[in-house]
Design a protein around this motif. Sequence first.
Motif, PDB file in Angstrom:
ATOM      1  N   LEU A 142      -5.878 -15.552  22.166  1.00 50.21           N
ATOM      2  CA  LEU A 142      -6.044 -16.093  20.817  1.00 50.21           C
ATOM      3  C   LEU A 142      -5.335 -15.217  19.780  1.00 50.21           C
ATOM      4  CD1 LEU A 142      -7.468 -18.466  19.442  1.00 50.21           C
ATOM      5  CD2 LEU A 142      -9.442 -16.990  19.123  1.00 50.21           C
ATOM      6  N   GLN A 143      -5.401 -13.906  19.943  1.00 53.99           N
ATOM      7  CA  GLN A 143      -4.711 -13.008  19.012  1.00 53.99           C
ATOM      8  C   GLN A 143      -3.198 -13.151  19.133  1.00 53.99           C
ATOM      9  OE1 GLN A 143      -6.350  -9.156  19.795  1.00 53.99           O
ATOM     10  NE2 GLN A 143      -8.218  -9.568  18.635  1.00 53.99           N
ATOM     11  N   ASP A 144      -2.722 -13.292  20.346  1.00 53.48           N
ATOM     12  CA  ASP A 144      -1.286 -13.490  20.545  1.00 53.48           C
ATOM     13  C   ASP A 144      -0.855 -14.822  19.937  1.00 53.48           C
ATOM     14  OD1 ASP A 144       1.308 -12.839  21.681  1.00 53.48           O
ATOM     15  OD2 ASP A 144       0.904 -14.468  23.110  1.00 53.48           O
ATOM     16  N   ASP A 145      -1.660 -15.844  20.148  1.00 55.03           N
ATOM     17  CA  ASP A 145      -1.364 -17.161  19.587  1.00 55.03           C
ATOM     18  C   ASP A 145      -1.390 -17.126  18.063  1.00 55.03           C
ATOM     19  OD1 ASP A 145      -0.947 -20.054  19.859  1.00 55.03           O
ATOM     20  OD2 ASP A 145      -2.987 -20.211  19.046  1.00 55.03           O
ATOM     21  N   ALA A 146      -2.365 -16.424  17.502  1.00 55.70           N
ATOM     22  CA  ALA A 146      -2.451 -16.323  16.039  1.00 55.70           C
ATOM     23  C   ALA A 146      -1.231 -15.605  15.477  1.00 55.70           C
ATOM     24  CB  ALA A 146      -3.730 -15.602  15.632  1.00 55.70           C
ATOM     25  N   ARG A 147      -0.779 -14.594  16.167  1.00 54.96           N
ATOM     26  CA  ARG A 147       0.397 -13.846  15.710  1.00 54.96           C
ATOM     27  C   ARG A 147       1.644 -14.736  15.753  1.00 54.96           C
ATOM     28  NH1 ARG A 147      -1.055  -9.631  17.889  1.00 54.96           N
ATOM     29  NH2 ARG A 147      -0.349 -10.072  19.997  1.00 54.96           N
ATOM     30  N   ARG A 148       1.822 -15.442  16.860  1.00 50.99           N
ATOM     31  CA  ARG A 148       3.015 -16.291  16.999  1.00 50.99           C
ATOM     32  C   ARG A 148       2.949 -17.509  16.076  1.00 50.99           C
ATOM     33  NH1 ARG A 148       3.263 -18.972  21.221  1.00 50.99           N
ATOM     34  NH2 ARG A 148       1.350 -18.365  22.223  1.00 50.99           N
ATOM     35  N   ARG A 149       1.835 -18.241  16.166  1.00 50.82           N
ATOM     36  CA  ARG A 149       1.719 -19.459  15.371  1.00 50.82           C
ATOM     37  C   ARG A 149       1.528 -19.166  13.895  1.00 50.82           C
ATOM     38  NH1 ARG A 149      -2.258 -23.606  18.173  1.00 50.82           N
ATOM     39  NH2 ARG A 149      -3.023 -23.443  16.064  1.00 50.82           N
ATOM     40  N   GLY A 150       0.986 -17.997  13.571  1.00 48.39           N
ATOM     41  CA  GLY A 150       0.827 -17.638  12.164  1.00 48.39           C
ATOM     42  C   GLY A 150       2.160 -17.581  11.457  1.00 48.39           C
ATOM     43  N   LYS A 151       3.120 -16.970  12.105  1.00 53.12           N
ATOM     44  CA  LYS A 151       4.469 -16.909  11.530  1.00 53.12           C
ATOM     45  C   LYS A 151       5.065 -18.315  11.438  1.00 53.12           C
ATOM     46  CE  LYS A 151       5.518 -12.296  13.252  1.00 53.12           C
ATOM     47  NZ  LYS A 151       6.332 -11.522  14.182  1.00 53.12           N
ATOM     48  N   LEU A 152       4.820 -19.110  12.475  1.00 52.25           N
ATOM     49  CA  LEU A 152       5.379 -20.451  12.515  1.00 52.25           C
ATOM     50  C   LEU A 152       4.830 -21.320  11.386  1.00 52.25           C
ATOM     51  CD1 LEU A 152       7.051 -22.617  14.064  1.00 52.25           C
ATOM     52  CD2 LEU A 152       4.944 -23.131  15.304  1.00 52.25           C
ATOM     53  N   VAL A 153       3.515 -21.331  11.185  1.00 53.22           N
ATOM     54  CA  VAL A 153       2.946 -22.209  10.161  1.00 53.22           C
ATOM     55  C   VAL A 153       3.324 -21.748   8.756  1.00 53.22           C
ATOM     56  CG1 VAL A 153       1.059 -23.069  11.597  1.00 53.22           C
ATOM     57  CG2 VAL A 153       0.679 -21.076  10.173  1.00 53.22           C
ATOM     58  N   CYS A 154       3.448 -20.451   8.557  1.00 52.00           N
ATOM     59  CA  CYS A 154       3.916 -19.964   7.248  1.00 52.00           C
ATOM     60  C   CYS A 154       5.344 -20.437   6.994  1.00 52.00           C
ATOM     61  CB  CYS A 154       3.843 -18.451   7.181  1.00 52.00           C
ATOM     62  SG  CYS A 154       2.193 -17.807   6.970  1.00 52.00           S
TER      63      CYS A 154
END
Length: 169
Positions: A142-154
Amino acid sequence: MTWVHGLGAALLFLGSTAAGFALRCELYQRAHLLAAVIDSLQLLRSDIVGRLPLPEALRHTAETAPDALHAQYTALADGITDSDRPFYEQWTAAIRTFDTLTPDARAALLTLGAQLGKYDAQLQRQALDTCIASLQSISAALQDDARRRGKLVCGLGATLGLLAAVALL
């Protein structure tokens, strides 16, 4: 082009960028909640291994748990002694209040709830160990996903806002 069009385009860009950041914050909050659940379960494990009865262990866990978990642990501790409902039903109701948990994390916690309070301290410790290990692997993903997808959604929020703003001009 009037200044109103420019202002509207700027507001559209800023709004979609803010929406992207809000989604990113939500992803990180999910990861932080799961980390807090893991920490509280580790404390509960140490209390149960230390031979505290489950209601006292839950009260102690509630004292140190973050606000998101405090009410649930307090209600569980009070429900064991004051309620006629089985502990598993109370645990299930408490877990269902966390709508941001992933289905895998929720399933691991529900499995744990079926074993807490029924068996001796050693078996409860094993159930907690299994649940904590499962939640830690989910948390890492979940932390890895948040890091990757966080950049993507921004980036997507800003890009879509910019495209819409350009289309309006």
